[in-house]
Each structure stands twice: as structure tokens, then as C-alpha cells.
Write a protein that holds these residues in place. Sequence first.
Motif, short mmCIF file in Angstrom:
data_model
loop_
_atom_site.label_atom_id
_atom_site.label_comp_id
_atom_site.label_asym_id
_atom_site.label_seq_id
_atom_site.Cartn_x
_atom_site.Cartn_y
_atom_site.Cartn_z
N TYR A 1 2.54 1.57 -3.63
CA TYR A 1 1.33 2.19 -4.37
C TYR A 1 1.12 3.74 -4.30
CZ TYR A 1 -2.81 3.01 -6.59
OH TYR A 1 -3.77 3.36 -7.38
N LEU A 2 0.95 4.06 -2.87
CA LEU A 2 0.80 5.54 -2.70
C LEU A 2 1.90 6.35 -3.14
CD1 LEU A 2 -1.00 5.52 0.77
CD2 LEU A 2 -2.00 5.89 -1.48
N LEU A 3 3.29 5.81 -3.06
CA LEU A 3 4.43 6.84 -3.42
C LEU A 3 4.36 6.57 -4.83
CD1 LEU A 3 6.97 5.40 -0.97
CD2 LEU A 3 6.29 7.67 -1.07
N SER B 1 2.07 6.19 -7.07
CA SER B 1 0.79 6.92 -7.84
C SER B 1 1.04 8.48 -7.50
CB SER B 1 -0.38 6.52 -7.47
OG SER B 1 -0.58 6.76 -5.81
N GLY B 2 1.70 8.76 -6.43
CA GLY B 2 1.92 10.34 -6.17
C GLY B 2 3.22 10.78 -6.95
N THR B 3 4.12 10.12 -7.12
CA THR B 3 5.20 10.87 -7.99
C THR B 3 5.23 10.18 -9.27
OG1 THR B 3 6.59 8.74 -7.18
CG2 THR B 3 6.60 10.71 -5.89
N GLY C 1 0.82 -1.16 0.07
CA GLY C 1 -0.09 -0.04 0.01
C GLY C 1 0.91 1.28 -0.02
N LEU C 2 1.86 1.21 1.00
CA LEU C 2 2.76 2.43 0.76
C LEU C 2 3.52 2.49 -0.43
CD1 LEU C 2 4.32 2.11 4.34
CD2 LEU C 2 2.73 3.89 3.75
#
Length: 129
Positions: free
Chosen positions: A91-93, A95-97, A88-89
Motif C-alpha cells: 500500500y505504501l509503495l 500510494s507513494g508511486t 502495508g508495504l
Amino acid sequence: MTFSFGAPTIGGIQVTTAILALVTGGALALAGLPATAIGCFFGAAVVMVNLYLLAVIGRFLLSAAGRQDFRAKLRIVAAPLKLLIYVGLIYLLLSGTHIDAIGFGLGILTQLIAIVIETGRASLQGAIG
């Protein structure tokens, strides 16, 4: 005739991964692909952290083996939770970068290659010495 084979160590794999990532990322940067080089470094860092966490969780699981208390049960649940939280972390990194996917994939491959190198080296050291 007896055969004796060694096993690779987590530390050896981590060092080899770092060296391969530096060489690969440096080559990509020198080739004029800085975004791909950054993605390579990021991918290698992700798999290195994952292997470290896997070793820590593995120690927790081994210490919980054979016990039936509540803490032992929490330690057994820690492995799937680590995977879920870690994915999850990441994926967030990602998708955010805007990390270069090819570089990220090359960074991940550095650990797979490091495992092959370290396994071969450990096997040869066990067979020779």
C-alpha cells in the motif's frame, strides 16, 4: 486403471510467472504502453515475492506443528503478521508511486495463469509418466 497426478512446484510456478510477466510486459511495452508494462512487472514481482514468503512461512508452520514452546507460538503468529506487513508495504509503495493499476493487475494475473499452467502440466506428467 489407475490415475496418478502430479502436483505443481513453487519453483515451477515462479519460473512460469516470470516468463508470463516478461511476455506480457514486453508486449505492453511494444504496444507503446511503458507505464502499463512497468506496472505489470511490478505486479508480477509482488506476487512472486508473496509466494516465496508464503513457502518460507509454511515451512516455519510445519516445523512448529506439535510443539508447545514459545518459538513455535511465534512461528504460528508469523503468517498473519507477514500478510499484514506485506499488504502495508505494498500500500505504501502504490500510494507513494504512480504505478499503472491495469498493468499491476495484469502482473498479478500472470501468477494465477502460471498456477493453472503448472497444475495442468504436472497433472499431465503424472498421468502420462
